[in-house]
Design an enzyme around this catalytic site. Sequence first.
Site, PDB file in Angstrom:
ATOM      1  N   LYS A  11      38.921   5.429 -21.252  1.00 36.88           N
ATOM      2  CA  LYS A  11      37.570   5.856 -20.878  1.00 36.88           C
ATOM      3  C   LYS A  11      36.475   4.991 -21.526  1.00 36.88           C
ATOM      4  O   LYS A  11      36.746   4.274 -22.491  1.00 36.88           O
ATOM      5  CB  LYS A  11      37.403   7.333 -21.262  1.00 36.88           C
ATOM      6  CG  LYS A  11      38.366   8.260 -20.503  1.00 36.88           C
ATOM      7  CD  LYS A  11      38.087   9.724 -20.811  1.00 36.88           C
ATOM      8  CE  LYS A  11      39.036  10.639 -20.049  1.00 36.88           C
ATOM      9  NZ  LYS A  11      38.705  12.075 -20.251  1.00 36.88           N
ATOM     10  N   TYR A  51      37.383  13.129  -9.719  1.00 32.17           N
ATOM     11  CA  TYR A  51      37.399  14.384 -10.465  1.00 32.17           C
ATOM     12  C   TYR A  51      37.097  15.607  -9.598  1.00 32.17           C
ATOM     13  O   TYR A  51      36.748  16.667 -10.127  1.00 32.17           O
ATOM     14  CB  TYR A  51      36.429  14.315 -11.643  1.00 32.17           C
ATOM     15  CG  TYR A  51      36.982  13.520 -12.820  1.00 32.17           C
ATOM     16  CD1 TYR A  51      38.069  14.002 -13.557  1.00 32.17           C
ATOM     17  CD2 TYR A  51      36.434  12.306 -13.190  1.00 32.17           C
ATOM     18  CE1 TYR A  51      38.585  13.298 -14.624  1.00 32.17           C
ATOM     19  CE2 TYR A  51      36.953  11.580 -14.278  1.00 32.17           C
ATOM     20  CZ  TYR A  51      38.026  12.090 -14.994  1.00 32.17           C
ATOM     21  OH  TYR A  51      38.544  11.388 -16.059  1.00 32.17           O
ATOM     22  N   ASN A 114      37.007  11.499 -24.979  1.00 33.83           N
ATOM     23  CA  ASN A 114      38.315  11.724 -25.600  1.00 33.83           C
ATOM     24  C   ASN A 114      39.314  10.590 -25.340  1.00 33.83           C
ATOM     25  O   ASN A 114      40.508  10.805 -25.252  1.00 33.83           O
ATOM     26  CB  ASN A 114      38.871  13.104 -25.223  1.00 33.83           C
ATOM     27  CG  ASN A 114      39.135  13.268 -23.743  1.00 33.83           C
ATOM     28  OD1 ASN A 114      38.828  12.371 -22.964  1.00 33.83           O
ATOM     29  ND2 ASN A 114      39.703  14.386 -23.340  1.00 33.83           N
ATOM     30  N   HIS A 117      42.581   9.378 -20.232  1.00 34.75           N
ATOM     31  CA  HIS A 117      43.038  10.388 -19.268  1.00 34.75           C
ATOM     32  C   HIS A 117      44.546  10.223 -19.108  1.00 34.75           C
ATOM     33  O   HIS A 117      45.058   9.113 -19.205  1.00 34.75           O
ATOM     34  CB  HIS A 117      42.349  10.146 -17.914  1.00 34.75           C
ATOM     35  CG  HIS A 117      43.024  10.832 -16.762  1.00 34.75           C
ATOM     36  ND1 HIS A 117      42.785  12.153 -16.468  1.00 34.75           N
ATOM     37  CD2 HIS A 117      43.940  10.400 -15.867  1.00 34.75           C
ATOM     38  CE1 HIS A 117      43.527  12.504 -15.417  1.00 34.75           C
ATOM     39  NE2 HIS A 117      44.235  11.448 -15.043  1.00 34.75           N
ATOM     40  N   GLU A 128      46.634   9.896  -8.149  1.00 29.99           N
ATOM     41  CA  GLU A 128      45.676   9.153  -8.968  1.00 29.99           C
ATOM     42  C   GLU A 128      46.007   7.659  -8.972  1.00 29.99           C
ATOM     43  O   GLU A 128      45.110   6.821  -8.873  1.00 29.99           O
ATOM     44  CB  GLU A 128      45.680   9.710 -10.392  1.00 29.99           C
ATOM     45  CG  GLU A 128      45.104  11.131 -10.456  1.00 29.99           C
ATOM     46  CD  GLU A 128      45.329  11.837 -11.785  1.00 29.99           C
ATOM     47  OE1 GLU A 128      44.884  12.991 -11.903  1.00 29.99           O
ATOM     48  OE2 GLU A 128      45.943  11.243 -12.712  1.00 29.99           O
TER      49      GLU A 128
HETATM   50  P1  ATP Z   1      42.465  14.345 -18.662  1.00 28.03           P
HETATM   51  O1  ATP Z   1      42.517  14.971 -17.291  1.00 28.03           O
HETATM   52  O2  ATP Z   1      41.249  13.439 -18.871  1.00 28.03           O
HETATM   53  O3  ATP Z   1      43.734  13.721 -19.092  1.00 28.03           O
HETATM   54  P2  ATP Z   1      42.944  16.891 -19.784  1.00 28.03           P
HETATM   55  O4  ATP Z   1      43.922  17.079 -18.689  1.00 28.03           O
HETATM   56  O5  ATP Z   1      43.425  17.014 -21.192  1.00 28.03           O
HETATM   57  O6  ATP Z   1      42.221  15.513 -19.709  1.00 28.03           O
HETATM   58  P3  ATP Z   1      41.134  18.461 -18.191  1.00 28.03           P
HETATM   59  O7  ATP Z   1      41.068  19.930 -18.324  1.00 28.03           O
HETATM   60  O8  ATP Z   1      41.825  17.852 -17.033  1.00 28.03           O
HETATM   61  O9  ATP Z   1      41.717  17.875 -19.560  1.00 28.03           O
HETATM   62  O10 ATP Z   1      39.647  17.929 -18.237  1.00 28.03           O
HETATM   63  C1  ATP Z   1      39.309  16.625 -17.761  1.00 28.03           C
HETATM   64  C2  ATP Z   1      38.361  15.959 -18.735  1.00 28.03           C
HETATM   65  O11 ATP Z   1      37.136  16.679 -18.746  1.00 28.03           O
HETATM   66  C3  ATP Z   1      38.820  15.961 -20.187  1.00 28.03           C
HETATM   67  O12 ATP Z   1      39.597  14.848 -20.514  1.00 28.03           O
HETATM   68  C4  ATP Z   1      37.513  15.935 -20.959  1.00 28.03           C
HETATM   69  O13 ATP Z   1      37.032  14.616 -21.143  1.00 28.03           O
HETATM   70  C5  ATP Z   1      36.573  16.671 -20.049  1.00 28.03           C
HETATM   71  N1  ATP Z   1      36.431  18.042 -20.509  1.00 28.03           N
HETATM   72  C6  ATP Z   1      37.333  19.062 -20.393  1.00 28.03           C
HETATM   73  N2  ATP Z   1      36.870  20.188 -20.917  1.00 28.03           N
HETATM   74  C7  ATP Z   1      35.630  19.893 -21.361  1.00 28.03           C
HETATM   75  C8  ATP Z   1      34.599  20.636 -22.017  1.00 28.03           C
HETATM   76  N3  ATP Z   1      34.762  21.921 -22.300  1.00 28.03           N
HETATM   77  N4  ATP Z   1      33.459  19.981 -22.331  1.00 28.03           N
HETATM   78  C9  ATP Z   1      33.280  18.679 -22.040  1.00 28.03           C
HETATM   79  N5  ATP Z   1      34.193  17.923 -21.436  1.00 28.03           N
HETATM   80  C10 ATP Z   1      35.345  18.521 -21.107  1.00 28.03           C
HETATM   81 MG    MG Z   2      43.491  16.706 -16.620  1.00 31.43          MG
END
Ligand code: ATP
Ligand code: MG
Length: 139
Positions: A11, A51, A114, A117, A128
């Site tokens: 990211k 997304y 974070n 992804h 994806e």
């Molecule tokens: P990713 O899909 O990026 O691998 P993930 O599966 O661990 O992450 P998801 O629930 O799919 O988490 O959320 C997608 C992304 O949205 C997260 O990686 C994070 O950057 C962001 N995100 C998720 N929850 C929050 C939140 N509460 N506040 C801000 N950003 C969030």
């Molecule tokens: Mg995810």
Amino acid sequence: MSGNITFTIIKPFAVSNGYIGPILNKIHQGGFRISAMRMLWLTRGEAERFYEVHEERPFYKDLVEFMTSGPIVVAILKKENAVEDYRKLIGATDPEKAEEGTIRKEFAESMRANAVHGSDSDDNAKIEGSFFFSGLQQF
Ligand code: ATP
Ligand code: MG
């Protein structure tokens, strides 16, 4: 049976902080092979489409904003049990909850920034991966 590919994004914040190399090193150490890889800057429309599954979540707008804030690196990774093993390697979504030694523990700034992804299922890994790469671009 679990599949052998997953999809990842390094990211924006991780890219601008110079973490492409260190993160790729972790990916290599974790036993993954890079099947496809490219650097790009997502447009708003592309990020919204990628997304789309999170459209109803409260953080959707913020997520799209962040993901279009700078260049990213997208890649398809190969390994047996790739989806599950990669999620173990990256750690929890919230870096404060991520285990020691995981990519997010080492390189994430926050829940939003974070670092990476990782696909959450074999079906999504395929969807994806093919969002960014044609069959001819996968090796
Ligand atoms: P990713 O899909 O990026 O691998 P993930 O599966 O661990 O992450 P998801 O629930 O799919 O988490 O959320 C997608 C992304 O949205 C997260 O990686 C994070 O950057 C962001 N995100 C998720 N929850 C929050 C939140 N509460 N506040 C801000 N950003 C969030
Ligand atoms: Mg995810």
